[in-house]
Structure formats: structure tokens, C-alpha cells
Design an enzyme around this catalytic site. Structure first.
Site, short mmCIF file in Angstrom:
data_model
loop_
_atom_site.label_atom_id
_atom_site.label_comp_id
_atom_site.label_asym_id
_atom_site.label_seq_id
_atom_site.Cartn_x
_atom_site.Cartn_y
_atom_site.Cartn_z
N TYR A 100 -3.35 19.39 8.72
CA TYR A 100 -4.48 19.85 7.91
C TYR A 100 -4.59 21.36 7.81
CZ TYR A 100 -5.81 14.97 8.10
OH TYR A 100 -5.80 13.61 7.99
N HIS A 329 -10.84 16.06 4.98
CA HIS A 329 -10.22 15.08 5.87
C HIS A 329 -9.92 15.60 7.27
CE1 HIS A 329 -8.22 11.38 6.66
NE2 HIS A 329 -7.80 11.15 5.45
N LYS A 404 -10.17 -12.06 1.33
CA LYS A 404 -9.67 -12.28 2.69
C LYS A 404 -9.75 -13.74 3.11
CE LYS A 404 -12.50 -9.41 4.62
NZ LYS A 404 -13.24 -8.64 5.64
N SER A 409 -6.99 -18.37 5.32
CA SER A 409 -6.76 -19.83 5.29
C SER A 409 -5.28 -20.16 5.30
CB SER A 409 -7.42 -20.45 4.05
OG SER A 409 -6.66 -20.19 2.87
N SER A 413 -2.27 -12.33 8.11
CA SER A 413 -3.09 -11.13 8.21
C SER A 413 -3.44 -10.63 6.81
CB SER A 413 -2.32 -10.04 8.96
OG SER A 413 -2.81 -8.75 8.63
N ASP A 415 -4.49 -7.71 5.83
CA ASP A 415 -3.94 -6.38 5.57
C ASP A 415 -2.44 -6.45 5.29
OD1 ASP A 415 -4.46 -3.35 5.70
OD2 ASP A 415 -2.68 -3.62 6.95
N TYR A 437 3.71 4.40 2.89
CA TYR A 437 2.86 4.88 3.99
C TYR A 437 1.58 4.07 4.05
CZ TYR A 437 -0.47 7.98 6.40
OH TYR A 437 -1.42 8.50 7.24
N SER A 539 -4.05 2.87 2.18
CA SER A 539 -4.88 2.67 3.37
C SER A 539 -5.98 1.67 3.04
CB SER A 539 -5.50 3.99 3.85
OG SER A 539 -6.24 4.60 2.82
#
Length: 614
Positions: A100, A329, A404, A409, A413, A415, A437, A539
Site C-alpha cells: 500500500y 484499503h 448459496k 445442497s 463450497s 465460494d 487472484y 473476492s
């Protein structure tokens, strides 16, 4: 941001040891430093999808040379081990600096995300100001909870995660400098700054123990509006410049004592509230307009000067019900911001008339005197800013066919499933694997920030190719999907434990720099560079509401894709650059929708069909 529910084998931390840590309610004291051989083996696996057989052979040779006995890699690893032995977290201070404060591109688009809140309903400026007062009051209530240690600790299993980032949301400001920026913390501040028509006002809001009520806040905002009928020069746009340029302009500004005093009030405020009264270059879609408004303000003629982009937290209440926030950030990841978002949205829904009715001083206008040189900086800022934001291609997908619940079900996962949908969408469009990424939190360690989940794998490529092969049967497609999801989940489990690839590679680079050792040839390997050219920057930022985060791409030929998966629908914020002839946000949005549809259909044909809107 990634859900922290996935654990597994992670380098020297075994699956069994993780289970012991989860049940005992404790984690290792020190941020781990992986074995050099472990990281190199994982790295080679992630390089393979991006290179030819011959290229992979060259990467293997580069790794073997790097880690050979007596080689430079072994020397750097030893130096890194010495550093790690004397610190609880060998990466933390390096990360703030390297990721940063030393980063020289503008914070807008390249670093600072915007977060779109559900649209509000108001028709007049007065209504806008009342809703703004409620948003501010909600944010101050959240600050009070932080001050009183009332934020519920987040957990991984039975173990608490590091919550230190929450204390850095309020009163924090990045300060431009050269060759690196610095950061200031003012958690005890009792004022906010309101930006209106490019003018700034210091507004006293009280301490956490005595926050002024919403009616008083509304009155203060009304005063700010009345005092800012005239649009001023967009001084705040200077904070969106490349950091070296902003540092130069900053030094010019603070030569004037009036400017210095005003800037110090902005820097020491709890946060900035931006009241916007127009949309620059409206697209015809309120949500796309909101993305632009929250990432960069809409341009020099719109709201880009009605900001101070160095502030960690900046709430935005715009016209036509558009609202949300942008955040710088460097001090914190998205999780504290996402929790704050849900808190504010919930507060808007229920309202709260508590708070102190005590009188506070009228807003204090923060004046600026612009020298001839400062005006030249501002002219350059407007030109570069407008050129940059004109190149940003924003879009979004509100996917309503399932969420989700369906994915769970299928015993997968959510994500990892969504990550594979993003992989498949990219492959459908470009017919090449996309280096990918995803951010993984490492807050199981003190001072932990993130590690990279490298979502592109041999398994994800095999899944995408199989889905596009009309000759492949359904069961094979399901098997490839599950294999890709499992591969991603395993890598994610290692990453949250600090056993990814990228932070270790960064540490080896930084320890070389610290000891004046030339950067090894290994870091110029074409396979390594291809695997790190992240054409997909993604993300998960979860909210209970119809809110989502958005940001710019990581590479000129890539996409940004941030998502909020809910029980029965999903939100995606999508970006690319118009100047690149290969990428297109609308095409990616359509490919992503098709990927999610096709994955659903494949699973349903596999015999486990749930209730769905499809």
C-alpha cells in the site's frame, strides 16, 4: 474477501493439527513461514496451466536452480527465517509498506473499492439530507460498539480471529509522501468532515458516549448544504492523483497555513461524508452509475472533487437514492467494512432516535487558498482523472436463479463453486486459462491480512474444457466440476493458514532488498510471471442485503469481479478497461450468467434437482 469455513492440509500445518487448534480454541502464536521446497512445489502446480510443456520445463529448471544447496534461494530463506524467529508476524509491517504505502498508482480504481448500498427513496434534497443523517448516525453507533469492545469476535471454528482491523476504520488517513506514504490514526476524534459541492465542513458529532442525535445531525447537514450553494474548485481530486504527483501537489498546498489547517481537520476526522447532487455522464442504469460514483465520483465536472480519497472511510449519499461508501484499503480488509455496511443498512431500516439532543457548534467551513502552482496541479489532475475513469468499463450481474442454498445442497463450497464459475466464464470468452487472484484472510494470526488463493488450476482448466466439449457426457462434467471445486477448496484452506505461494515469494523479494542482494533471476522466469499476471481479480464480500463491492481490474487485460453470494441470489460487480480490445465487461457478465446456468443444468441432469427459478 473469503468465507473462513474451509480448512485442510496446509504445508507444515497438517489437517489433524488444524482440527486440534479449532477444538482447543487457539492457533499458533507466530505467522508461519513455509518451507522453501513446499512453496516451490505449490508454485509449479499453479504455473503449469499457463505455459507449454517446454515452458514448464524451463520453470522447473529455474526452481531447481533457485533452491539448490548453496543457491540464492536457500540464502534468502535463511535470512527470512531469522526475521520470522524474532517477530510474531514477519510479514505485517512489510505488507503495509509494500502493498500500500509504497504503491504509486492512484488509489481510485487501482486500490480503493466502492461498496454499493441498496437504493434509497428520496425526491428532494431535504429527504437526502435526512437519510444522510441516519447513515452518519448508524456509522457513529458502530464506532461506539468498537470503542466499547461490543463487536462480536469473528471465529474460525472455536478460535477467535484477530479483530485489530476494526479499530482502524475510523479516524485513519493515508498521508501522501515520496518515495512512500505514511498513515495516521485519530480514533479519539469527535468530528466528521462533510464534503458538499467540493467544499469541506468540520462537523462536531460528539464522543462515543454522547453522540448527537439524528435531528441534530440533519440540522448540521442542512447548514452545510446552505453554505455550499456555490461549487468550489475540486481540490479533493488531487488525492486521486498518482501518489508521487499527489505528494508534490500536497507539498504545494500545505505551504499555505490556511490549507494546512483545513487538511489537518480532514485527516483527523472520523470519516468523510460526501453529499453529491448530480451524476456525471449517467449511463441509464442506476446501479452502474452507483458503481462509478462510489469508485471515482464520476469525473472532474461531477463529484470527483467532492471527496478526500486518503480517508479510510468515506460515506457517499448521492442523488436519486444512490448511496454507499468508498474506502482506502491500506489499514483494513473488506470484512470490517462489510459488517459496517450491514449495520448501517439495518439501522436505515429500523431507525433509532437515541442520541444526545445537546447543542454543538455550527459547521466550520474549511477554506483553501490555491496558488498558481496548485491550480496547475489541479488542471493536470482533472485531465488525468477524466482520462482514467473514461477507460473504466463497469457492469454488474444480479443473478437470481439460485444462490448459496442450492450450491450447499450439492455438497459443495459456495465460494469454490463461484470461483469455478468465474474461471469457466473467462475460459468460455478467451479460450485460455486466466491467472486468478482471490483474497484469503489470514486473521487466525495476530496482524494477519491476506494471502492469495490461486484459483486457476489444472483441475479448473479441465473442468472448463469439459464443459465446452459437446461430446462429453453429463457425469464426466459433474466429476470435473467437483474435482475443480475440491482443488480450489484445498488451496484456500492452505492460504487461510498462511501456506500459500505469493506472500512467501514477496518475503523472499523483500528480504533480498533489505540485505542489498540483487533480485535473483528466478523472479524473471516466464512461467512465474504468467502465473502472477492476474487477469482475474476477485473476492467475496458478503452482505445480508442487496449490496456489493466493486473495484477496477488488476491488469490491463483483465477483469475485476467482486461478489456477494446470498441464500437464493448473487450480486457481482464487474470491471474491465475499455482501452483493451480483448476484454469487455458486458461480455464477461453474460458469460458468467451462462456459466452459472450451465453448471446448474449439469447438476440437475445428474439427478439432484432442487426447487429453482431456472
Amino acid at each position: 474477501m473469503m468465507r473462513l469455513a474451509m480448512m485442510g492440509n496446509g504445508g507444515r500445518v497438517t489437517g489433524q493439527s488444524v482440527v486440534r487448534m479449532l477444538t482447543s480454541g487457539r492457533f499458533p502464536e507466530h505467522y508461519p513461514l513455509p518451507k522453501l521446497s513446499d512453496t516451490m512445489n505449490k508454485l509449479l502446480v499453479t504455473i503449469e496451466p499457463h505455459v507449454s510443456k517446454e515452458g514448464f520445463g524451463r520453470s522447473k529448471q529455474a526452481v531447481e536452480k533457485f533452491i539448490a544447496p548453496g543457491g540464492v534461494g536457500v540464502k534468502l530463506q535463511k535470512l527470512l527465517e531469522e526475521r520470522a524467529s524474532s517477530k510474531k508476524n514477519w510479514l505485517a509491517d512489510w505488507w503495509l509498506q509494500a502493498a500500500y504505502l509504497e504503491y504509486r498508482d492512484p488509489v481510485i480504481i487501482y486500490s480503493s473499492p466502492g461498496l454499493v448500498f441498496p437504493k434509497l427513496k428520496y425526491a428532494t434534497v431535504d429527504d437526502q439530507l435526512k437519510d444522510a443523517a441516519r447513515i452518519v448516525f448508524g456509522a457513529l453507533l458502530y464506532k461506539r460498539m468498537i470503542d466499547r469492545n461490543q463487536i462480536k469476535p469473528e471465529m474460525m471454528g472455536k478460535a477467535p480471529l484477530d479483530m485489530s482491523q476494526y479499530s482502524k476504520i475510523y479516524g485513519t488517513c493515508r498521508i501522501p509522501g515520496h518515495p512512500a506514504d505514511s498513515i495516521e490514526y485519530h480514533p479519539g476524534s469527535s468530528h466528521i468532515v462533510v464534503a458538499s459541492n467540493n467544499q469541506y465542513f468540520k462537523v462536531e458529532v460528539g464522543t462515543s458516549d454522547e453522540i448527537i442525535n439524528e435531528e441534530k445531525l440533519y440540522q448540521q447537514l442542512r447548514h452545510c448544504f446552505e453554505m455550499s450553494r456555490h461549487k468550489a474548485e475540486p481540490v479533493g481530486m488531487l488525492s486521486a492523483l498518482p501518489r508521487d504527483n499527489w505528494s508534490e501537489a500536497y507539498q504545494e498546498l500545505i505551504k499555505d497555513p490556511t490549507n494546512l489547517k483545513s487538511i489537518k481537520q480532514i485527516q483527523s476526522s472520523l470519516f468523510v461524508l460526501s453529499l453529491d447532487y448530480e451524476i456525471g455522464n449517467p449511463s441509464g442504469d442506476d446501479i452502474i452509475d452507483a458503481c462509478h460514483l462510489l469508485i471515482h465520483g464520476g469525473g472532474s465536472k461531477a463529484n470527483s472533487g467532492n471527496r478526500w480519497y486518503d480517508k479510510t472511510l468515506q460515506l457517499v449519499v448521492g442523488p436519486n437514492g444512490v448511496n454507499g461508501l468508498t474506502y482506502e484499503h491500506s489499514p483494513a480488509e473488506g470484512q470490517p467494512i462489510a459488517v459496517l455496511t450491514d449495520f448501517i443498512i439495518n439501522h436505515l431500516a429500523k431507525g433509532d432516535q437515541t442520541g444526545s439532543p445537546r447543542e454543538v457548534p455550527h459547521p466550520q467551513k474549511l477554506d483553501f487558498n490555491l496558488s498558481e502552482q496548485a491550480c496547475k496541479h489541479l488542471e493536470k489532475a482533472a485531465a488525468s482523472h477524466d482520462k482514467l475513469i473514461a477507460d473504466l468499463d463497469m457492469d454488474y450481474l444480479h443473478y437470481t436463479s439460485y444462490g448459496k442454498n442450492f450450491i450447499k445442497s450439492q455438497k459443495m463450497s459456495p465460494d469454490s463453486y463461484i470461483q469455478m464459475a468465474i474461471q469457466y466464464a473467462f475460459y468460455k470468452l478467451h479460450r485460455v486459462p486466466g491467472a486468478h487472484y482471490e483474497s484469503a484472510q489470514t486473521r487466525m494470526y495476530e496482524g494477519g491480512r491476506t494471502e492469495t488463493i490461486r484459483s486457476c488450476s489444472n483441475e479448473s482448466v479441465a473442468f472448463a474444457r469439459t464443459m465446452l466439449d459437446e461430446c462429453e457426457n453429463n457425469q464426466t462434467k459433474i466429476a470435473k466440476l467437483r474435482s475443480a471445486v475440491d482443488s480450489h477448496k484445498a488451496y484456500a484452506a492452505k492460504a487461510v493458514q498462511g501456506y500459500g505461494v505469493d506472500r512467501h515469494l514477496l518475503g523472499l523479494k523483500l528480504i533480498a532488498r533489505e540485505h542489498n542482494i540483487p533480485l535473483p533471476d528466478f523472479f524473471q522466469d516466464e512461467g512465474l510471471k504468467a502465473s502472477a499476471h492476474m487477469r482475474l481479480s476477485t473476492s467475496q464480500v458478503a452482505s445480508r442485503y442487496d449490496a456489493f463491492m466493486c473495484y477496477g481490474p488488476l491488469t490491463a487485460d483483465g477483469y475485476g469481479c467482486c461478489y456477494n453470494p446470498k441464500d437464493n441470489d448473487m450480486w457481482f460487480g464487474i470491471s474491465s478497461f475499455k482501452s483493451n480490445s480483448v476484454t469487455d465487461s458486458q461480455n464477461f457478465r453474460n458469460a458468467l450468467r451462462e456459466a452459472l446456468d450451465e453448471m446448474f443444468e449439469v447438476l440437475c441432469r445428474g439427478g439432484q434437482k432442487p426447487a429453482s427459478k431456472l
